[in-house]
Enzyme design. Structure first.
Site, PDB file in Angstrom:
ATOM      1  N   ALA A 144     -27.504  29.515 -62.192  1.00  0.00           N
ATOM      2  CA  ALA A 144     -28.442  28.505 -62.679  1.00  0.00           C
ATOM      3  C   ALA A 144     -27.878  27.843 -63.921  1.00  0.00           C
ATOM      4  O   ALA A 144     -27.597  28.499 -64.930  1.00  0.00           O
ATOM      5  CB  ALA A 144     -29.791  29.152 -62.987  1.00  0.00           C
ATOM      6  N   ARG A 197     -33.572  25.860 -53.616  1.00  0.00           N
ATOM      7  CA  ARG A 197     -34.027  27.248 -53.592  1.00  0.00           C
ATOM      8  C   ARG A 197     -35.492  27.277 -54.006  1.00  0.00           C
ATOM      9  O   ARG A 197     -35.879  26.657 -55.010  1.00  0.00           O
ATOM     10  CB  ARG A 197     -33.208  28.121 -54.539  1.00  0.00           C
ATOM     11  N   CYS A 232     -27.144  34.514 -62.960  1.00  0.00           N
ATOM     12  CA  CYS A 232     -26.940  34.210 -64.375  1.00  0.00           C
ATOM     13  C   CYS A 232     -26.057  35.264 -65.031  1.00  0.00           C
ATOM     14  O   CYS A 232     -26.240  36.470 -64.813  1.00  0.00           O
ATOM     15  CB  CYS A 232     -28.280  34.141 -65.100  1.00  0.00           C
ATOM     16  N   GLN A 284     -25.992  25.584 -58.928  1.00  0.00           N
ATOM     17  CA  GLN A 284     -27.443  25.503 -58.953  1.00  0.00           C
ATOM     18  C   GLN A 284     -27.875  24.823 -60.261  1.00  0.00           C
ATOM     19  O   GLN A 284     -27.537  25.299 -61.344  1.00  0.00           O
ATOM     20  CB  GLN A 284     -28.064  26.897 -58.870  1.00  0.00           C
ATOM     21  N   TYR A 337     -39.344  29.077 -62.695  1.00  0.00           N
ATOM     22  CA  TYR A 337     -38.775  28.093 -63.610  1.00  0.00           C
ATOM     23  C   TYR A 337     -39.457  26.731 -63.405  1.00  0.00           C
ATOM     24  O   TYR A 337     -40.375  26.597 -62.617  1.00  0.00           O
ATOM     25  CB  TYR A 337     -37.257  28.075 -63.475  1.00  0.00           C
ATOM     26  N   PRO A 355     -26.557  32.363 -56.644  1.00  0.00           N
ATOM     27  CA  PRO A 355     -26.380  32.125 -58.084  1.00  0.00           C
ATOM     28  C   PRO A 355     -26.875  33.327 -58.881  1.00  0.00           C
ATOM     29  O   PRO A 355     -27.966  33.836 -58.626  1.00  0.00           O
ATOM     30  CB  PRO A 355     -27.253  30.905 -58.356  1.00  0.00           C
ATOM     31  N   LEU A 383     -32.431  42.226 -51.060  1.00  0.00           N
ATOM     32  CA  LEU A 383     -32.178  43.573 -50.531  1.00  0.00           C
ATOM     33  C   LEU A 383     -31.578  43.535 -49.129  1.00  0.00           C
ATOM     34  O   LEU A 383     -31.961  44.315 -48.248  1.00  0.00           O
ATOM     35  CB  LEU A 383     -33.452  44.414 -50.573  1.00  0.00           C
ATOM     36  N   ARG A 402     -27.058  40.903 -56.411  1.00  0.00           N
ATOM     37  CA  ARG A 402     -26.696  42.170 -57.041  1.00  0.00           C
ATOM     38  C   ARG A 402     -25.738  42.982 -56.168  1.00  0.00           C
ATOM     39  O   ARG A 402     -24.834  43.649 -56.670  1.00  0.00           O
ATOM     40  CB  ARG A 402     -27.955  42.987 -57.342  1.00  0.00           C
TER      41      ARG A 402
END
Length: 365
Positions: free
Chosen positions: A57, A230, A25, A100, A182, A23, A301, A324
């Site tokens: 999310a 998660r 944003c 999510q 969160y 996920p 990564l 990413r």
């Protein structure tokens, strides 16, 4: 034979391979409603050849948005907007779609990242945030409002209603967001949770809310679909949430029928000291896989196909997630299949893009 491209079953849901799109944003919704950007963004990623695409999310309540531009699923209007997107994507894509569900808690009411990401005060158009305790994320932030037991009960109902909407929308998987500082993570960590009632103090009390929400969501989401969680397996701060508490939580979730754990870390405290490097979070996933024996997703990564293959083939995790990296290279699964001598799904409109030196890369599902 590549292990990365082997199917895996989560509960009763089978994924065609072990590559998960995490996920991410987009901060591109309008009052919680999915926009044309989401159709373009998700449609693009749905053609990647990955095994699962998890939508960003998605706030279960208006005040649960990280920013004013966050995606939401809290009423008929937000459901209808997301329905238009999902129907368009499903018309052309074959991979399973997940969503999510989360609530930002004290990390809500913030500017979008490209505008600095700082908290927006109530006097500047922000809103009152909520949390387990009146402890702000940054010392200079406006303090969140500690949640009453009545407000906690409302939150549980909001997760349940969002899960029902996700079921109607045709999502095959729900991921509860208990990571990255969160709200559900805030309840888990003693750094944010200073309550003295049944939702604070002991580990069992701090886990209570997440476990209750999981049970209630699992009860209303179709049995042939998957529900996972998660987590941030470490706050990377002394005295905070850590790896061994994560193992205990994962064992409790497994008993409740949790289908997988998506293992990330950090995000709870500005004091975190994260040893960032290639695959730096993989050992956390490995510990949970070894000690709990439930499917795990490793993330962070993981950039090279051979790296991902080694993680799966050596048993460090059952799946790998890209975030990413797949924004940068949305055809990462195609390139991974080419490098590992495998075949991958692609729409027929793209078959002629197959490189001359790589024959048989695309398969027709």
């Amino acid at each position: 034979m590549s292990q990365l491209f082997q199917p895996i079953t989560l509960g009763k849901l089978t994924l065609p391979n072990r590559i998960i799109i995490a996920p991410m944003c987009q901060y591109s919704a309008e009052h919680g409603c999915a926009s044309e950007w989401h159709t373009m963004h998700l449609g693009h990623l749905a053609m990647s050849g990955a095994g699962l695409l998890i939508v960003e999310a998605t706030a279960v309540a208006e005040e649960g948005r990280i920013s004013p531009d966050d995606l939401g699923l809290w009423d008929d209007k937000t459901e209808q907007a997301l329905a238009r997107v999902i129907q368009a994507v499903k018309k052309h894509a074959t991979l399973p779609l997940g969503i999510q569900l989360g609530h930002a808690g004290r990390k809500a009411s913030c500017a979008v990242p490209w505008a600095g990401g700082a908290q927006i005060s109530q006097s500047s158009g922000g809103w009152q945030t909520i949390a387990p305790s009146e402890v702000p994320f940054h010392p200079h932030d406006e303090a969140p409002q500690a949640m009453s037991l009545e407000r906690i009960a409302t939150l549980k109902r909001q997760f349940v209603e969002a899960a029902k909407r996700a079921d109607r929308l045709g999502f095959e998987l729900i991921e509860l967001h208990g990571a990255h500082g969160y709200l559900l993570h805030q309840f888990l960590s003693p750094l944010a949770n200073q309550r003295t009632d049944q939702y604070g103090g002991s580990l069992q009390n701090r886990m209570r809310l997440l476990l209750e929400i999981f049970s209630e969501v699992r009860a209303v989401f179709a049995a042939n679909k998957a529900v996972g969680v998660r987590i941030s397996a470490s706050d990377w701060v002394d005295g905070g949430w850590d790896e061994q508490q994560s193992v205990i939580l994962a064992k409790e979730l497994k008993e409740l029928g949790c289908d997988y754990i998506h293992v990330s870390s950090g995000g709870l405290s500005p004091q975190q000291k994260i040893p960032v490097g290639p695959g730096y979070q993989v050992p956390l996933a490995t510990t949970i896989k070894r000690e709990v024996g439930m499917p795990t997703i490793a993330v962070g990564l993981i950039t090279e196909p051979e790296q991902a293959e080694t993680i799966i083939a050596s048993g460090q995790a059952d799946m790998v997630a890209l975030a990413r990296g797949i924004l940068y290279n949305p055809r990462w699964p195609w390139h991974a299949a080419a490098r590992l001598g495998e075949r991958v799904s692609a729409p027929p409109q793209y078959w002629r893009s197959e490189p001359h030196v790589i024959k048989g890369l695309f398969k027709n599902d």
